[in-house]
Every structure is written in structure tokens, then in C-alpha cells.
Write a protein that holds these residues in place. Structure first.
Motif, PDB file in Angstrom:
ATOM      1  N   ARG A 192       0.767  -1.128  -0.047  1.00 31.84           N
ATOM      2  CA  ARG A 192       0.101  -0.020   0.033  1.00 31.84           C
ATOM      3  C   ARG A 192       0.801   0.996  -0.051  1.00 31.84           C
ATOM      4  O   ARG A 192       1.833   1.137   0.445  1.00 31.84           O
ATOM      5  CB  ARG A 192      -0.991  -0.097   1.207  1.00 31.84           C
ATOM      6  N   LYS A 193       0.265   2.263  -0.657  1.00 29.00           N
ATOM      7  CA  LYS A 193       1.273   3.435  -0.827  1.00 29.00           C
ATOM      8  C   LYS A 193       1.041   4.179   0.530  1.00 29.00           C
ATOM      9  O   LYS A 193       0.119   4.242   1.345  1.00 29.00           O
ATOM     10  CB  LYS A 193       0.683   4.469  -1.782  1.00 29.00           C
ATOM     11  N   ARG A 194       2.146   4.653   1.004  1.00 30.77           N
ATOM     12  CA  ARG A 194       2.354   5.298   2.236  1.00 30.77           C
ATOM     13  C   ARG A 194       2.164   6.933   2.077  1.00 30.77           C
ATOM     14  O   ARG A 194       2.889   7.705   1.761  1.00 30.77           O
ATOM     15  CB  ARG A 194       3.615   5.321   2.800  1.00 30.77           C
ATOM     16  N   THR A 195       0.803   7.387   2.372  1.00 33.68           N
ATOM     17  CA  THR A 195       0.504   8.818   2.347  1.00 33.68           C
ATOM     18  C   THR A 195       0.818   9.265   3.479  1.00 33.68           C
ATOM     19  O   THR A 195       1.019   8.758   4.698  1.00 33.68           O
ATOM     20  CB  THR A 195      -1.070   8.809   2.062  1.00 33.68           C
ATOM     21  N   THR A 196       1.149  10.634   3.400  1.00 35.43           N
ATOM     22  CA  THR A 196       1.382  11.313   4.770  1.00 35.43           C
ATOM     23  C   THR A 196       0.455  11.279   5.908  1.00 35.43           C
ATOM     24  O   THR A 196       0.683  11.024   6.957  1.00 35.43           O
ATOM     25  CB  THR A 196       1.574  12.862   4.392  1.00 35.43           C
ATOM     26  N   ALA A 197      -1.020  11.478   5.431  1.00 34.50           N
ATOM     27  CA  ALA A 197      -1.967  11.026   6.607  1.00 34.50           C
ATOM     28  C   ALA A 197      -1.775   9.724   7.216  1.00 34.50           C
ATOM     29  O   ALA A 197      -2.148   9.602   8.515  1.00 34.50           O
ATOM     30  CB  ALA A 197      -3.084  11.239   5.750  1.00 34.50           C
ATOM     31  N   ARG A 198      -1.479   8.679   6.522  1.00 35.67           N
ATOM     32  CA  ARG A 198      -1.496   7.481   6.899  1.00 35.67           C
ATOM     33  C   ARG A 198      -0.278   7.245   7.825  1.00 35.67           C
ATOM     34  O   ARG A 198      -0.138   6.874   8.988  1.00 35.67           O
ATOM     35  CB  ARG A 198      -1.214   6.339   5.957  1.00 35.67           C
ATOM     36  N   MET A 199       1.007   8.005   7.472  1.00 38.11           N
ATOM     37  CA  MET A 199       2.150   7.886   8.358  1.00 38.11           C
ATOM     38  C   MET A 199       1.701   8.643   9.462  1.00 38.11           C
ATOM     39  O   MET A 199       2.245   8.321  10.460  1.00 38.11           O
ATOM     40  CB  MET A 199       3.440   8.460   7.524  1.00 38.11           C
ATOM     41  N   LEU A 200       1.261   9.814   9.535  1.00 38.20           N
ATOM     42  CA  LEU A 200       0.829  10.702  10.759  1.00 38.20           C
ATOM     43  C   LEU A 200       0.124   9.701  11.605  1.00 38.20           C
ATOM     44  O   LEU A 200       0.108   9.742  12.997  1.00 38.20           O
ATOM     45  CB  LEU A 200       0.419  11.832  10.525  1.00 38.20           C
TER      46      LEU A 200
END
Length: 143
Positions: A68-76
Motif C-alpha cells: 500500500r502507498k504510504r500517504t502522509t496522513a497514514r504515516m501521521l
């Protein structure tokens, strides 16, 4: 290799001068253009293996990273969950040390502080405790 002062150097689509001219004019440069120039001018990328991989990359033939792509919102969100877990774990470990010092016995139904921290954090974020444990473990391993 062409003479940089000749018009052929600036207008030949397989020369670097063509790329420089297009860039100055603000023209669109495609990956096919770059690939054509690299294949025609081997001295630009002297390493054979690197040149092959650059051409493959421009042709979109290299494999992409899986998952899955690691978006900024997901990382936060993951960092927030890991921080909540760490805070809760420190508090539970402190509580366990105080209880042990007082002589309170642990019964079979009591969880270890790490297991309890996973359970409570999972409830807070509507996740399974195993998911929290895997998330925290993957973030700790990537540091």
C-alpha cells in the motif's frame, strides 16, 4: 558525438543539444526522448548496468515497490498510534513495578504491560491488538 556549435547538435533528436534546446524553450520532454538520447550517447551514462536500468526505468519496465502507498496522513496516523502505545506502555510498566513492590500477586487473567498496552490502544483506535503490535514493531524496526 556531435560538435556543440553545429545546428545538427541542437536539432538532432538523439543529441544532448536537442534536450538543452527543448529545456530552454520550455518544451515538453518525454521519457522516450531521454531514453533515445541515452541509447544514442553511451558516454552520458558510462556504467553499462546503470544505463540499462535507466532505460528500463524510462520504459516503465522496472518493478515498483509492493504494498500500500504510504500517504502522509497514514504515516501521521501510524506515528500517533505508536506514540499512544509508547505512552500507555510506560504508564503500565510503572504501574506494574509499583504493584510488584507492594506485593500484589499477578493472577492468570492479568496481561503483561505490553499486551495490555496493545489491547487498550487497539480499543481506542478500533484495531485488533495484533495489528497494533505489528505496527509498533514495524516502526521500531525502521528506525
Amino acid at each position: 558525438m556531435h560538435d556543440p556549435n553545429s545546428p545538427h547538435h541542437q536539432f538532432d533528436p538523439s543529441s544532448v543539444g536537442w534536450l538543452h534546446r527543448r529545456s530552454k524553450e520550455g518544451g515538453q520532454i518525454l521519457s522516450a526522448d531521454v531514453m533515445r538520447i541515452i541509447e544514442a550517447n553511451h558516454h552520458l551514462v558510462p556504467d553499462d548496468i546503470l544505463r540499462e536500468h535507466v532505460v528500463l526505468g524510462l520504459q516503465m519496465k522496472l518493478k515498483a515497490k509492493r504494498g500500500r502507498k504510504r500517504t502522509t496522513a497514514r504515516m501521521l496516523k501510524e506515528l500517533y498510534i505508536a506514540a499512544a502505545y509508547s505512552h500507555r506502555l510506560a504508564w503500565l510498566q510503572d504501574r506494574a513495578a509499583k504493584r510488584k513492590k507492594r506485593g500484589v500477586k499477578n493472577y492468570a487473567v492479568h496481561f503483561a504491560p505490553a499486551e495490555l498496552a496493545c489491547e487498550l490502544t487497539g480499543r481506542e483506535f478500533h484495531m485488533a491488538p495484533e495489528t497494533v503490535r505489528n505496527l509498533v514493531s514495524s516502526l521500531n524496526n525502521s528506525r
